[in-house]
Design a protein around this motif. Structure first.
Motif, PDB file in Angstrom:
ATOM      1  N   GLY A 177      -6.021   5.261   6.061  1.00  0.00           N
ATOM      2  CA  GLY A 177      -7.456   5.377   5.837  1.00  0.00           C
ATOM      3  C   GLY A 177      -7.923   6.809   6.001  1.00  0.00           C
ATOM      4  N   VAL A 178      -7.456   7.463   7.073  1.00  0.00           N
ATOM      5  CA  VAL A 178      -7.845   8.847   7.334  1.00  0.00           C
ATOM      6  C   VAL A 178      -7.356   9.753   6.204  1.00  0.00           C
ATOM      7  N   GLU A 179      -6.171   9.446   5.713  1.00  0.00           N
ATOM      8  CA  GLU A 179      -5.627  10.207   4.582  1.00  0.00           C
ATOM      9  C   GLU A 179      -6.551  10.090   3.370  1.00  0.00           C
ATOM     10  N   ASN A 180      -7.027   8.873   3.132  1.00  0.00           N
ATOM     11  CA  ASN A 180      -7.907   8.647   1.990  1.00  0.00           C
ATOM     12  C   ASN A 180      -9.275   9.276   2.181  1.00  0.00           C
ATOM     13  N   ILE A 181      -9.799   9.190   3.407  1.00  0.00           N
ATOM     14  CA  ILE A 181     -11.161   9.670   3.634  1.00  0.00           C
ATOM     15  C   ILE A 181     -11.171  11.184   3.772  1.00  0.00           C
ATOM     16  N   MET A 182     -10.234  11.725   4.575  1.00  0.00           N
ATOM     17  CA  MET A 182     -10.323  13.131   4.954  1.00  0.00           C
ATOM     18  C   MET A 182      -9.191  13.986   4.414  1.00  0.00           C
ATOM     19  N   GLY A 183      -8.166  13.383   3.853  1.00  0.00           N
ATOM     20  CA  GLY A 183      -7.048  14.168   3.356  1.00  0.00           C
ATOM     21  C   GLY A 183      -6.322  14.883   4.479  1.00  0.00           C
ATOM     22  N   VAL A 184      -5.828  14.113   5.451  1.00  0.00           N
ATOM     23  CA  VAL A 184      -5.279  14.737   6.642  1.00  0.00           C
ATOM     24  C   VAL A 184      -3.869  15.277   6.421  1.00  0.00           C
ATOM     25  N   GLY A 185      -3.253  14.882   5.331  1.00  0.00           N
ATOM     26  CA  GLY A 185      -1.974  15.495   4.968  1.00  0.00           C
ATOM     27  C   GLY A 185      -0.778  14.971   5.733  1.00  0.00           C
ATOM     28  N   ILE A 186      -0.822  13.709   6.154  1.00  0.00           N
ATOM     29  CA  ILE A 186       0.351  13.162   6.840  1.00  0.00           C
ATOM     30  C   ILE A 186       1.224  12.385   5.864  1.00  0.00           C
ATOM     31  N   PHE A 187       0.594  11.679   4.933  1.00  0.00           N
ATOM     32  CA  PHE A 187       1.376  10.920   3.957  1.00  0.00           C
ATOM     33  C   PHE A 187       1.280  11.499   2.548  1.00  0.00           C
ATOM     34  N   ASP A 188       0.284  12.359   2.313  1.00  0.00           N
ATOM     35  CA  ASP A 188       0.048  12.823   0.953  1.00  0.00           C
ATOM     36  C   ASP A 188       0.886  14.063   0.652  1.00  0.00           C
ATOM     37  N   PRO A 189       1.836  13.954  -0.275  1.00  0.00           N
ATOM     38  CA  PRO A 189       2.706  15.114  -0.545  1.00  0.00           C
ATOM     39  C   PRO A 189       1.939  16.336  -1.051  1.00  0.00           C
ATOM     40  N   LYS A 190       0.802  16.127  -1.689  1.00  0.00           N
ATOM     41  CA  LYS A 190       0.006  17.271  -2.142  1.00  0.00           C
ATOM     42  C   LYS A 190      -0.389  18.160  -0.979  1.00  0.00           C
ATOM     43  N   LEU A 191      -0.606  17.549   0.185  1.00  0.00           N
ATOM     44  CA  LEU A 191      -1.091  18.285   1.350  1.00  0.00           C
ATOM     45  C   LEU A 191       0.022  18.497   2.371  1.00  0.00           C
ATOM     46  N   GLY A 192       1.239  18.359   1.937  1.00  0.00           N
ATOM     47  CA  GLY A 192       2.349  18.632   2.840  1.00  0.00           C
ATOM     48  C   GLY A 192       2.861  17.419   3.577  1.00  0.00           C
ATOM     49  N   GLY A 193       2.356  16.231   3.237  1.00  0.00           N
ATOM     50  CA  GLY A 193       2.792  15.031   3.935  1.00  0.00           C
ATOM     51  C   GLY A 193       4.031  14.425   3.313  1.00  0.00           C
ATOM     52  N   ASP A 194       4.518  13.380   3.936  1.00  0.00           N
ATOM     53  CA  ASP A 194       5.755  12.749   3.490  1.00  0.00           C
ATOM     54  C   ASP A 194       5.476  11.281   3.171  1.00  0.00           C
ATOM     55  N   PRO A 195       5.464  10.918   1.882  1.00  0.00           N
ATOM     56  CA  PRO A 195       5.134   9.523   1.553  1.00  0.00           C
ATOM     57  C   PRO A 195       6.179   8.529   2.053  1.00  0.00           C
ATOM     58  N   VAL A 196       7.425   8.985   2.187  1.00  0.00           N
ATOM     59  CA  VAL A 196       8.450   8.044   2.652  1.00  0.00           C
ATOM     60  C   VAL A 196       8.225   7.705   4.125  1.00  0.00           C
ATOM     61  N   LEU A 197       7.612   8.634   4.861  1.00  0.00           N
ATOM     62  CA  LEU A 197       7.291   8.334   6.250  1.00  0.00           C
ATOM     63  C   LEU A 197       6.392   7.102   6.326  1.00  0.00           C
ATOM     64  N   PHE A 198       5.485   6.988   5.370  1.00  0.00           N
ATOM     65  CA  PHE A 198       4.637   5.804   5.340  1.00  0.00           C
ATOM     66  C   PHE A 198       5.485   4.547   5.229  1.00  0.00           C
ATOM     67  N   PHE A 224       0.809  -1.235   0.000  1.00  0.00           N
ATOM     68  CA  PHE A 224       0.000   0.000   0.000  1.00  0.00           C
ATOM     69  C   PHE A 224       0.836   1.275   0.000  1.00  0.00           C
ATOM     70  N   TYR A 225       1.889   1.315  -0.787  1.00  0.00           N
ATOM     71  CA  TYR A 225       2.752   2.499  -0.732  1.00  0.00           C
ATOM     72  C   TYR A 225       1.982   3.768  -1.100  1.00  0.00           C
ATOM     73  N   THR A 226       2.216   4.807  -0.314  1.00  0.00           N
ATOM     74  CA  THR A 226       1.750   6.143  -0.661  1.00  0.00           C
ATOM     75  C   THR A 226       2.762   6.728  -1.649  1.00  0.00           C
ATOM     76  N   PRO A 227       2.449   7.721  -2.454  1.00  0.00           N
ATOM     77  CA  PRO A 227       1.158   8.402  -2.561  1.00  0.00           C
ATOM     78  C   PRO A 227       0.152   7.678  -3.448  1.00  0.00           C
ATOM     79  N   TYR A 228       0.591   6.571  -4.122  1.00  0.00           N
ATOM     80  CA  TYR A 228      -0.360   5.915  -5.021  1.00  0.00           C
ATOM     81  C   TYR A 228      -1.605   5.478  -4.259  1.00  0.00           C
ATOM     82  N   SER A 229      -1.415   4.997  -3.034  1.00  0.00           N
ATOM     83  CA  SER A 229      -2.550   4.463  -2.282  1.00  0.00           C
ATOM     84  C   SER A 229      -3.397   5.557  -1.633  1.00  0.00           C
ATOM     85  N   THR A 230      -2.952   6.820  -1.690  1.00  0.00           N
ATOM     86  CA  THR A 230      -3.743   7.867  -1.029  1.00  0.00           C
ATOM     87  C   THR A 230      -4.612   8.625  -2.018  1.00  0.00           C
TER      88      THR A 230
END
Lengths: 293, 559
Positions: B228-249, B149-155
């Motif tokens: 899941g929260v990233e996918n549902i609400m876009g919390v921006g922890i893993f999604d680089p679009k929202l300032g997150g870091d996919p490598v952290l995932f 489930f690697y991000t960002p593809y999975s988010t």
């Protein structure tokens, strides 16, 4: 193997209540370890993002109301105390007292959630939320907030030995709304501020000590990074408060029913342990989220 | 009860497949008995194995040709993702601890049940709920992210990912509760005389596994919650679009998933230790080294996750450290291999089906372990990363290792918990088919991986076709082996010879109670001795099993 010789709370595969209680307690501690590790992921994410964006965290933390956070801390610690007393009174067989103390603990939980609700609704009203729904336009600090920050800033500077008139010459226009109503142009990423010289020194200071940078557009634009973490951490914690309260209600009902004796009150003990964990996590969350600005 | 012959005992009472007066389906689904929960786990995880295995055969069939054979590239991506996710989360992780461990652990320990029978049942039902949630993911169009489930593809708001994240979270708690239950059981329910160093090595392995399940799985829990929260609400922890870091995932994921491969394999080590000693009729060599090497693996497993991320842009220093730490894992692992071989040395090896699997395990797992070295070495990993070499490596470790060990354990304890013997001949035939099929399937993958065939690809250049076709042919042989196994095991349930209490001559406690065991396992708490001392046992041809020297006329064989 029937259950015909069922000895009260002692399950068939244990030899004695003592052994059963020890097993349950060990199980609870292990479960608490998994809870700590569950939160550890969030603390780790917090550490990573605060290390990579310290300025965002420090700035965004100013949006949180330390007063509410502090009250909630006191509320939770007090409820931890009442639940600890409840465990003691259960061990002494004081049923009524146990019930009262458990009810007090539930009041604590309710108060905490109420205050949390007030805080959350403030944030939601201003779109001070996580990435996707964050609206930097609404996240701009209010005038009164800026005034408060100004005062705080002046206090700090006075403490650092700046003269009163030097602090006073800060232009009122240095606040965000007056100078730069648009968020979009990226070149105006910080409000331009005339340099401030400390008393007896002609040297210019670096960014952190220069002028009342109450906030900058970059910071406002990025506070969602902080609030993403904030809502994940406090949200998961609030969920634990709710679960803990449900557990305590269940323990309370069992206590009223008369399930517990001085020999057998392990469930009260375990519920107490769980509630202490809820308290403990908040004790870490409060300074990390509220007191870093 | 032990005075009855196995057959009449089986009919009369306390059978694992139906205690007296408790034969309905509900008596199973709501049981608190560890053996029945274990059997339910066994059936459920083997069903998952069947499904994921069929998916694997589908993947292999599609790869017979670089062109489309039966599925589109999109369907192919979903197929291998489901194969991986089901195998890992629904089969491998719960298979040995939750299925065999549940059945055997309390009996081996001399306890009446696990510490928390209700939690045990809850854990099983969480598994079911998790599996159903995974089905929901499939019904929502499936997932094609790979089991990692690697991000960002999975988010990117894929409904399937959300359902799968929920499912994995629930399965994680199922696993945690099993580990927690076992750990408390081993701490608090050991009968008098059962000291830590009299525990059979399977229990030590389950203890180390429980440790990892408890420490690692919550991190997976929070990771998939955030996903899941990233996918549902876009919390921006893993999604680089929202300032997150996919490598952290990736860090989070592997912090769990590397210990998880040891959660998978360490119980297998425990089975092999017991099977080898019993079927070689020789005291285990280096007991405490094997015991502690399990714990050492459990600890080291938390320090190597970065070796999955050598090519993700980590700093060189970090890479070097993780590479070095990865090499240290080979020490406790090699300690085990050498001790098993030393146990075999001058033993009187019985080539029973469990023993054949155990020997196959040593062979296959050694290959799997040794091919880990080029992957742990930074320079060679850059070449081998994301190729079929990696696929072959972890299939040698997971399938050649854990699945083969699980089959050894299944055949070893099958008579104990079903009360029936299976056909030795067919058991050996199936073992041979599985061994040969497995090697054809995956040795070829080492070759094509070393030559650069990337994993997860739907198509390939013609040079690789011969390897792919050989590998697919091998997978059919492998599938045939499992089919044979399924047939003779089911056959044994109905037509098998009733099993004696101790068909292999084991000295561990589970061989002291009847086959199958009564509801609370032992009539009287058994006395505990050295679990690998076989001098007290002799073979009694009249019952086809082993009995104690001290009690020659006990157990009423005359009847």
């Amino acid at each position: 193997m029937g259950d015909d010789h069922h000895h009260g709370p002692l399950a068939h595969h244990f030899d004695a209540l003592e052994q059963q209680s020890q097993a349950a307690t060990l199980g609870m501690w292990l479960f608490l370890a998994t809870e700590v590790l569950l939160f550890a992921g969030l603390f780790c994410a917090y550490t990573v993002y605060r290390a990579t964006h310290p300025e965002v965290f420090e700035f965004a933390s100013k949006y949180l109301d330390t007063k509410w956070g502090a009250i909630n801390t006191v509320v939770l610690i007090a409820s931890s105390w009442t639940v600890a007393l409840a465990v003691r009174s259960a061990a002494l067989g004081q049923r009524q007292k146990t019930s009262i103390l458990l009810v007090l603990t539930l009041f604590g939980a309710a108060a905490f959630m109420g205050i949390k609700g007030v805080e959350y609704s403030h944030k939601f009203h201003r779109d001070l939320v996580w990435g996707l729904y964050f609206n930097p336009e609404n996240a701009k600090p209010h005038q009164e907030q800026i005034e408060a920050w100004k005062k705080e800033w002046a206090r700090e500077k006075a403490h650092e030995g700046y003269g009163e008139e030097e602090i006073a010459i800060r232009p009122a226009s240095a606040d965000y709304g007056a100078r730069d109503p648009e968020l979009s142009p990226p070149q105006s990423s910080a409000v331009p501020i005339p340099p401030l010289q400390p008393a007896g020194s002609a040297q210019a200071h670096d960014d952190e000590t220069v002028g009342p940078v109450y906030y900058s557009l970059d910071k406002v634009r990025n506070v969602h990074q902080f609030f993403g973490i904030y809502f994940c951490m406090t949200g998961l914690h609030a969920l634990h408060v709710i679960v803990g309260a449900i557990v305590i209600v269940w323990i309370l009902l069992r206590n009223v029913r008369g399930d517990f004796t001085p020999e057998y009150h392990t469930p009260v003990h375990l519920a107490g342990l769980y509630w202490h964990l809820v308290d403990l996590i908040w004790i870490f969350l409060f300074p990390l989220l509220y007191l870093i600005g | 009860m032990s005075l009855d012959s196995p057959n009449s005992y089986l009919k009369k009472t306390h059978c694992i497949l139906g205690y007296k007066g408790q034969t309905g389906i509900l008596s199973y689904l709501l049981t608190l008995d560890h053996k029945r929960i274990g059997v339910m786990y066994l059936i459920s995880t083997m069903t998952a194995f069947l499904v994921a295995g069929l998916l694997a055969l589908g993947v292999r069939t599609e790869l017979l040709s670089p062109e489309k054979i039966m599925v589109t590239p999109q369907q192919y991506n979903r197929m291998f993702t489901l194969h991986g996710a089901i195998m890992i989360f629904l089969f491998i992780i719960p298979s040995v601890p939750a299925a065999l461990g549940n059945i055997i652990l309390p009996i081996m320990l001399g306890a009446k049940d696990v510490a928390f029978p209700r939690l045990n049942l809850l854990s099983y039902w969480l598994w079911i709920v998790g599996a159903v949630t995974a089905l929901v993911a499939i019904s929502q169009g499936g997932i094609d992210t790979g089991w990692t489930f690697y991000t960002p593809y999975s988010t990117s708001a894929r409904p399937g990912v959300i359902a799968m994240a929920v499912g994995v979270f629930i399965l994680g708690f199922s696993s945690i509760f099993t580990g927690l239950n076992f750990m408390v059981t081993m701490h608090k329910l050991r009968p008098p005389g059962m000291t830590w160093f009299r525990m059979p090595l399977f229990l030590w392995a389950l203890y180390a596994t429980a440790l990892m399940q408890i420490i690692a799985t919550p991190v997976l829990g929070i990771t998939v919650v955030l996903l899941g929260v990233e996918n549902i609400m876009g919390v921006g922890i893993f999604d680089p679009k929202l300032g997150g870091d996919p490598v952290l995932f990736q860090h989070f994921f592997w912090f769990y998933s590397h210990p998880a491969v040891y959660i998978m394999i360490v119980p297998g080590f425990g089975i092999i230790s017991d099977v080898i000693s019993i079927h070689a009729r020789k005291h285990i060599f280096g007991y405490s080294f094997i015991a502690f090497s399990s714990v050492a693996i459990a600890i080291l497993s938390f320090l190597v996750w970065g070796h999955h991320m050598f090519t993700s842009g980590q700093s060189t220093v970090v890479n070097v450290i993780f590479s070095a730490l990865t090499f240290t894992i080979s020490i406790p692992t090699a300690v085990k291999i050498y001790n098993w071989i030393a146990t075999l040395y001058k033993g009187s090896i019985q080539f029973t089906t469990p023993m054949l699997y155990a020997l196959a395990f040593i062979f296959l797992f050694t290959i799997g372990g040794l091919t880990g070295f080029p992957l742990a070495t930074l320079a060679t990993d850059v070449h081998l990363h994301d190729t079929y070499f990696v696929v072959a490596h972890f299939h040698y470790v997971m399938m050649g290792g854990l699945v083969i060990a699980m089959l050894a354990g299944l055949h070893h304890w099958w008579p104990k918990f079903t009360g029936r013997m299976y056909s030795e001949t067919w058991g050996r035939v199936a073992c041979a088919l599985i061994f040969v099929g497995f090697n054809i399937t995956f040795l070829t993958q080492f070759l094509m991986g070393a030559q650069g065939m990337p994993r997860r690809y739907y198509t390939y250049v013609p040079e690789y076709q011969i390897y792919h076709q050989t590998s697919t042919a091998g997978s059919y042989v492998l599938g045939l082996g499992f089919l044979v196994m399924l047939l003779y095991l089911v056959h044994s349930l109905f037509k098998g010879r009733p099993a004696p209490a101790n068909p292999w001559g084991g000295a561990t406690l589970e061989w002291r109670c009847s086959s199958p065991p009564r509801y609370d396992n032992f009539e009287t708490t058994p006395t505990v001795g050295d679990p690998y001392d076989f001098s007290d046992l002799r073979y009694d041809p009249s019952i086809g099993g082993w009995i104690s020297n001290d009690a020659p006329v006990a157990a009423g064989k005359a009847s």
